[in-house]
Scaffold this motif. Structure first.
Motif, PDB file in Angstrom:
ATOM      1  N   UNK A  21       0.580  -1.516  -0.332  1.00  0.00           N
ATOM      2  CA  UNK A  21      -0.302   0.341  -0.636  1.00  0.00           C
ATOM      3  C   UNK A  21       0.710   1.393  -0.359  1.00  0.00           C
ATOM      4  N   UNK A  22       0.334   2.069  -0.627  1.00  0.00           N
ATOM      5  CA  UNK A  22       1.114   3.020  -1.227  1.00  0.00           C
ATOM      6  C   UNK A  22       0.779   4.593   0.469  1.00  0.00           C
ATOM      7  N   UNK A  23      -0.684   3.824  -0.133  1.00  0.00           N
ATOM      8  CA  UNK A  23      -1.620   5.133   1.256  1.00  0.00           C
ATOM      9  C   UNK A  23      -1.932   3.908   2.002  1.00  0.00           C
ATOM     10  N   UNK A  24      -1.752   4.104   3.929  1.00  0.00           N
ATOM     11  CA  UNK A  24      -3.243   3.848   4.527  1.00  0.00           C
ATOM     12  C   UNK A  24      -3.883   4.805   5.144  1.00  0.00           C
TER      13      UNK A  24
ATOM     14  N   UNK B 214      -7.781  10.206   7.847  1.00  0.00           N
ATOM     15  CA  UNK B 214      -6.282  10.647   8.611  1.00  0.00           C
ATOM     16  C   UNK B 214      -5.281  10.141   7.849  1.00  0.00           C
ATOM     17  N   UNK B 215      -4.194  10.091   7.314  1.00  0.00           N
ATOM     18  CA  UNK B 215      -2.608   9.231   6.972  1.00  0.00           C
ATOM     19  C   UNK B 215      -2.155   8.462   8.063  1.00  0.00           C
ATOM     20  N   UNK B 216      -1.743   7.489   7.578  1.00  0.00           N
ATOM     21  CA  UNK B 216      -0.861   6.288   8.711  1.00  0.00           C
ATOM     22  C   UNK B 216       0.347   6.351   8.359  1.00  0.00           C
ATOM     23  N   UNK B 217       1.567   6.845   9.023  1.00  0.00           N
ATOM     24  CA  UNK B 217       2.544   6.859   8.404  1.00  0.00           C
ATOM     25  C   UNK B 217       3.845   5.577   8.452  1.00  0.00           C
ATOM     26  N   UNK B 218       3.536   5.056   9.947  1.00  0.00           N
ATOM     27  CA  UNK B 218       4.115   3.845   9.953  1.00  0.00           C
ATOM     28  C   UNK B 218       3.033   2.869  10.600  1.00  0.00           C
TER      29      UNK B 218
END
Length: 159
Positions: free
Chosen positions: A93-96, A106-110
């Motif tokens: 996944x490039x975005x989560x 809201x983005x999840x960075x890790x």
């Protein structure tokens, strides 16, 4: 939903510095279900499909349903299916994102899983900023909510 059962693990996770917990299925501990406060959504790196888990244990989300409709409207395939944690760990996944009423998405960075730390980065970006697909979906849903874009889905009700 996992909300009531989340009190103890969420408190422990916060003490370790994690803002949110990602739950796996209780039967196999291999399938993504949802975050402690919101639904899991992702963008497939290869196909740009909008992907979200399918499970009877997940609390249905109007926000997630709305994002799925918008993703389809934007031309993305929408996959509501079992998601193995290995897909997250292998960088599929490039975005989560975590989606729900309060934040929309809201983005999840890790993602930290046992001894693995996986950075979620859309192509070419090294920040925790929201990726282009989730950003566009967020912007569209907010414009519809604010009356800045026509509501062709008939989501809004005038009171």
């Amino acid at each position: 939903g996992n909300y009531a059962a989340d009190l103890l693990p969420n408190t422990a996770a916060k003490k370790e510095g994690f803002p949110i917990v990602l739950y796996l299925d209780s039967k196999t501990n291999r399938l993504v279900e949802e975050f402690s406060t919101s639904n899991f959504v992702a963008v497939d790196r290869a196909s740009s499909a909008f992907v979200t888990p399918q499970s009877n244990a997940i609390l249905p989300s109007i926000t997630n349903k709305s994002l799925m409709q918008l993703a389809a409207d934007e031309g993305h395939a929408v996959e509501q299916r079992p998601i193995a944690i290995d897909e997250v760990l292998d960088g599929r996944f490039s975005e989560v994102g975590a989606c729900g009423t309060a934040v929309v998405v809201t983005p999840v960075g890790r993602v930290v899983y046992r001894d693995q730390v996986v950075s979620i980065r859309h192509d070419g970006d090294q920040s925790d900023a929201v990726g282009p697909v989730l950003r566009k979906l967020y912007d569209r849903i907010r414009r519809i909510q604010n009356g800045e874009e026509p509501d062709k889905f008939n989501w809004l009700q005038e009171l």
